[in-house]
Design a protein around this motif. Sequence first.
Motif, PDB file in Angstrom:
ATOM      1  N   THR A 137      30.712  56.362  40.527  1.00  0.00           N
ATOM      2  CA  THR A 137      31.426  57.594  40.792  1.00  0.00           C
ATOM      3  C   THR A 137      32.719  57.568  39.993  1.00  0.00           C
ATOM      4  OG1 THR A 137      32.163  59.114  42.537  1.00  0.00           O
ATOM      5  CG2 THR A 137      32.757  56.785  42.797  1.00  0.00           C
ATOM      6  N   SER A 138      33.451  58.667  39.994  1.00  0.00           N
ATOM      7  CA  SER A 138      34.665  58.750  39.186  1.00  0.00           C
ATOM      8  C   SER A 138      35.685  59.638  39.885  1.00  0.00           C
ATOM      9  CB  SER A 138      34.347  59.320  37.798  1.00  0.00           C
ATOM     10  OG  SER A 138      33.827  60.636  37.902  1.00  0.00           O
ATOM     11  N   PHE A 139      36.947  59.426  39.527  1.00  0.00           N
ATOM     12  CA  PHE A 139      37.993  60.334  40.019  1.00  0.00           C
ATOM     13  C   PHE A 139      39.209  60.260  39.102  1.00  0.00           C
ATOM     14  CE2 PHE A 139      38.269  56.463  42.720  1.00  0.00           C
ATOM     15  CZ  PHE A 139      39.550  56.004  42.422  1.00  0.00           C
ATOM     16  N   TRP A 140      39.988  61.338  39.113  1.00  0.00           N
ATOM     17  CA  TRP A 140      41.228  61.389  38.351  1.00  0.00           C
ATOM     18  C   TRP A 140      42.268  60.475  38.981  1.00  0.00           C
ATOM     19  CZ3 TRP A 140      39.073  66.552  39.140  1.00  0.00           C
ATOM     20  CH2 TRP A 140      38.584  67.135  37.964  1.00  0.00           C
ATOM     21  N   PHE A 141      43.160  59.916  38.157  1.00  0.00           N
ATOM     22  CA  PHE A 141      44.211  59.062  38.699  1.00  0.00           C
ATOM     23  C   PHE A 141      45.534  59.303  37.987  1.00  0.00           C
ATOM     24  CE2 PHE A 141      43.077  56.502  35.018  1.00  0.00           C
ATOM     25  CZ  PHE A 141      44.274  55.890  34.643  1.00  0.00           C
ATOM     26  N   ALA A 142      46.635  58.999  38.703  1.00  0.00           N
ATOM     27  CA  ALA A 142      47.986  59.042  38.134  1.00  0.00           C
ATOM     28  C   ALA A 142      48.860  58.061  38.895  1.00  0.00           C
ATOM     29  CB  ALA A 142      48.572  60.449  38.224  1.00  0.00           C
ATOM     30  N   PHE A 143      49.591  57.215  38.161  1.00  0.00           N
ATOM     31  CA  PHE A 143      50.543  56.286  38.764  1.00  0.00           C
ATOM     32  C   PHE A 143      51.936  56.899  38.758  1.00  0.00           C
ATOM     33  CE2 PHE A 143      47.286  53.229  37.352  1.00  0.00           C
ATOM     34  CZ  PHE A 143      47.147  52.474  38.512  1.00  0.00           C
ATOM     35  N   GLY A 144      52.720  56.577  39.795  1.00  0.00           N
ATOM     36  CA  GLY A 144      54.103  57.021  39.851  1.00  0.00           C
ATOM     37  C   GLY A 144      54.525  57.338  41.261  1.00  0.00           C
ATOM     38  N   SER A 145      55.742  57.856  41.388  1.00  0.00           N
ATOM     39  CA  SER A 145      56.208  58.316  42.695  1.00  0.00           C
ATOM     40  C   SER A 145      55.315  59.457  43.153  1.00  0.00           C
ATOM     41  CB  SER A 145      57.654  58.796  42.598  1.00  0.00           C
ATOM     42  OG  SER A 145      57.720  59.957  41.779  1.00  0.00           O
ATOM     43  N   PRO A 146      55.254  59.723  44.475  1.00  0.00           N
ATOM     44  CA  PRO A 146      54.363  60.789  44.955  1.00  0.00           C
ATOM     45  C   PRO A 146      54.559  62.118  44.222  1.00  0.00           C
ATOM     46  CG  PRO A 146      55.189  59.518  46.795  1.00  0.00           C
ATOM     47  CD  PRO A 146      55.896  59.000  45.584  1.00  0.00           C
ATOM     48  N   GLU A 147      55.802  62.528  44.047  1.00  0.00           N
ATOM     49  CA  GLU A 147      56.059  63.814  43.393  1.00  0.00           C
ATOM     50  C   GLU A 147      55.681  63.777  41.914  1.00  0.00           C
ATOM     51  OE1 GLU A 147      59.792  66.918  42.557  1.00  0.00           O
ATOM     52  OE2 GLU A 147      60.053  65.187  43.888  1.00  0.00           O
ATOM     53  N   GLN A 148      56.047  62.696  41.236  1.00  0.00           N
ATOM     54  CA  GLN A 148      55.757  62.582  39.799  1.00  0.00           C
ATOM     55  C   GLN A 148      54.262  62.503  39.542  1.00  0.00           C
ATOM     56  OE1 GLN A 148      56.774  58.794  38.103  1.00  0.00           O
ATOM     57  NE2 GLN A 148      57.004  59.611  36.037  1.00  0.00           N
ATOM     58  N   ALA A 149      53.568  61.640  40.301  1.00  0.00           N
ATOM     59  CA  ALA A 149      52.142  61.439  40.061  1.00  0.00           C
ATOM     60  C   ALA A 149      51.339  62.685  40.399  1.00  0.00           C
ATOM     61  CB  ALA A 149      51.647  60.251  40.878  1.00  0.00           C
ATOM     62  N   ARG A 150      51.671  63.345  41.505  1.00  0.00           N
ATOM     63  CA  ARG A 150      50.960  64.574  41.871  1.00  0.00           C
ATOM     64  C   ARG A 150      51.221  65.684  40.851  1.00  0.00           C
ATOM     65  NH1 ARG A 150      46.336  64.834  43.791  1.00  0.00           N
ATOM     66  NH2 ARG A 150      46.081  63.061  45.158  1.00  0.00           N
ATOM     67  N   GLY A 151      52.435  65.715  40.303  1.00  0.00           N
ATOM     68  CA  GLY A 151      52.737  66.688  39.259  1.00  0.00           C
ATOM     69  C   GLY A 151      51.908  66.446  38.009  1.00  0.00           C
ATOM     70  N   GLN A 152      51.677  65.175  37.684  1.00  0.00           N
ATOM     71  CA  GLN A 152      50.847  64.833  36.522  1.00  0.00           C
ATOM     72  C   GLN A 152      49.409  65.276  36.739  1.00  0.00           C
ATOM     73  OE1 GLN A 152      51.433  60.913  34.665  1.00  0.00           O
ATOM     74  NE2 GLN A 152      49.218  60.589  34.861  1.00  0.00           N
ATOM     75  N   VAL A 153      48.870  65.021  37.936  1.00  0.00           N
ATOM     76  CA  VAL A 153      47.507  65.465  38.251  1.00  0.00           C
ATOM     77  C   VAL A 153      47.411  66.980  38.143  1.00  0.00           C
ATOM     78  CG1 VAL A 153      45.763  65.625  40.067  1.00  0.00           C
ATOM     79  CG2 VAL A 153      46.982  63.471  39.697  1.00  0.00           C
ATOM     80  N   LEU A 154      48.401  67.693  38.687  1.00  0.00           N
ATOM     81  CA  LEU A 154      48.382  69.158  38.644  1.00  0.00           C
ATOM     82  C   LEU A 154      48.383  69.671  37.212  1.00  0.00           C
ATOM     83  CD1 LEU A 154      48.555  71.970  39.903  1.00  0.00           C
ATOM     84  CD2 LEU A 154      51.035  71.657  40.066  1.00  0.00           C
ATOM     85  N   ARG A 155      49.225  69.106  36.352  1.00  0.00           N
ATOM     86  CA  ARG A 155      49.263  69.549  34.952  1.00  0.00           C
ATOM     87  C   ARG A 155      47.913  69.337  34.278  1.00  0.00           C
ATOM     88  NH1 ARG A 155      54.318  67.108  35.356  1.00  0.00           N
ATOM     89  NH2 ARG A 155      53.560  65.172  34.416  1.00  0.00           N
ATOM     90  N   HIS A 156      47.314  68.182  34.547  1.00  0.00           N
ATOM     91  CA  HIS A 156      46.005  67.900  33.943  1.00  0.00           C
ATOM     92  C   HIS A 156      44.952  68.882  34.446  1.00  0.00           C
ATOM     93  CE1 HIS A 156      42.667  65.481  32.351  1.00  0.00           C
ATOM     94  NE2 HIS A 156      42.056  65.786  33.484  1.00  0.00           N
ATOM     95  N   LEU A 157      44.916  69.118  35.746  1.00  0.00           N
ATOM     96  CA  LEU A 157      43.888  69.997  36.304  1.00  0.00           C
ATOM     97  C   LEU A 157      44.050  71.430  35.806  1.00  0.00           C
ATOM     98  CD1 LEU A 157      43.641  68.744  40.008  1.00  0.00           C
ATOM     99  CD2 LEU A 157      42.165  68.166  38.067  1.00  0.00           C
TER     100      LEU A 157
END
Length: 293
Positions: free
Chosen positions: A207-227
């Motif tokens: 299986t697979s999933f998207w990932f981002a390392f960082g503080s909660p706000e920073q990492a979630r922001g990175q996922v959002l930009r990618h999506l």
Amino acid sequence: MTMPVMEPDLDARVLQTWARAIDEGPFSSLCWGERIAFDNPDSLTLLGALGAWTDRVRLVTTVIVPQLHNPAMLAKALATGDMLCGGRLTVGIGVGGRHEDYHAAGADPKTQTMRGMADRVAVMKQIWAGEQVTESVRPVGPSPVQAGGPPLLVGTIGPKTVRSAAAWAAGLAGTTLDLDVAKQNELFDVARAAWAEAGNPKPHLATSFWFAFGSPEQARGQVLRHLRRYLNWIPTEYVDAMAPTTGWAGSEDELVAVLRRFAEIGTDEVQLIPTSSDLEQLQRAADVVARMS
């Protein structure tokens, strides 16, 4: 580890650096996906480069859509890729979720079915077995390094698709949006039962999933930009609504805990998908995988 092929501003240097770092790291496979109506690299062209840039890691397409290609030409390209990488190729295939890719490739959207995919798989397997599928002096070659052709994984999140693929696939190349381990295990159980009923060895469960390392706000922001970039065929408000619970974002310790939960249900491989081309993200993932070994 998945290559950052859906990220903006890629060039040969970035792709080569990622490929060599993945090959030299603790990862089991190097993966990359296919889109047509997008500015990502062509999957089959990239396969040749990845074969030259790597020596150890398995190369896994996640996924190619056979209906977007002539099956004889696709079989030839994949066999060539298997030759160039010394038999390290695994081919994840799926029907695809975007009509725009079918239109861009001049493919018939009516073939966007499991039957349409299975028909093309049958042709490719004939070619890899050395059979002549047309009236020609010689069959389509070259022969793949792996007897019978590269292993095929079906890209899916649905039980009906899993059952129908048991006749020809070696396993799953699925994805999980919300990292629901229990739901993933239900799909794995469907695969285990379908493969056993077909008299085949147990399936490879990935299986697979998207990932981002960082503080909660920073990492979630990175996922959002990618999506927002990758899911550009979906209205932005829907993407924004799903982003807080899609993929994984956090610290190394938190990712270790998630991967261990997937290991407990018998997952053979988790194919991590980056949401940035930043090499630091790759290195942090490598540190996590090394801890899991």
